[in-house]
Design an enzyme around this catalytic site. Sequence first.
Site: not given
Length: 255
Positions: A13-14, A89, A142, A157-158, A161
């Site tokens: 993700g750069a 990332n 996160s 998402y949670v 993560k």
Amino acid sequence: MSSLTGRTALVTGAGRGIGRATALALAKAGVDLVLLARSQDQLSSVAGEVRSLGRTASTVVADLSRLEDLERTRRALGQAAGIDIVVNNAATITPMGATTSIETDDVLSAMVLNVVAVASLNGALLPHMLRQGWGRIVNVSSGLAGRPADFVGGNTYVTAKAGLEAHTINLAAEIEHTGVTANIYRPGIVDTGMQAWIRDQDPQRIGGALHERFVSLHEEGNLIAPEQSADALLRHLSSEGTGQVWTVASAPSAA
Ligand SMILES: NC(=O)c1ccc[n+]([C@@H]2O[C@H](COP(=O)([O-])OP(=O)(O)OC[C@H]3O[C@@H](n4cnc5c(N)ncnc54)[C@H](OP(=O)(O)O)[C@@H]3O)[C@@H](O)[C@H]2O)c1
């Protein structure tokens, strides 16, 4: 000269946001870069910036939510065998909305990108790090992983993560005393495309309260710059700590 000088890092993700800022901060610390994302134009632009800082940069175009791309990338990078630092990332915040509206395929591709790809790439890159007795694995998480009820509308998402953090802590225990460390980085609330994307969503679809919260965070100036988050990450990266949850606030002071 720090322990990072002369090393090679993979940043996923750069092409923009926190990943781009991290790649440039690493280059400033004397690190050569392998830059991965889907958008070649963005990667090429960041590679140019890295080279102008005097370090080498190569690019890998891959969609890490697709198992075929992941397998190809894993093989190529594992065989190249020269990566000393990995900053996992790349991630997606999608799918968002009520759990009743979520499609299984969307959950699956998010989990592949946010968790499976990280575990898979770490497995491929570890042998080189273990052989040389030095390596740095950073998995970008996160703050929401620690308080999942604060992100209603972002269940996938949670969940991802939290899984990513469990992977990291377990891996750190597995490789303790090898010279290779594995840590979680919670980057803060950062002014990137990911935040802008949430603000652009239909409040009815993702939830009015959640949408308002993200709009207010932006309007009230509570977002930090990607460079500030990357600077904190770099200060953590010089430490020998492992199995830790790193944050911007907990970063050691600059030397
Ligand atoms: N921004 C925040 O406030 C915040 C807060 C907490 C945690 N984080 C975490 O910080 C990390 C970076 O976030 P960000 O805000 O910088 O995100 P961003 O601006 O959306 O950038 C995401 C990067 O990941 C790449 N990417 C996305 N999907 C990909 C895929 N399928 N395969 C390969 N690369 C992919 C994107 O490039 P392409 O689209 O070209 O592939 C881009 O370079 C994420 O792990 C995120 O969860 C961010």
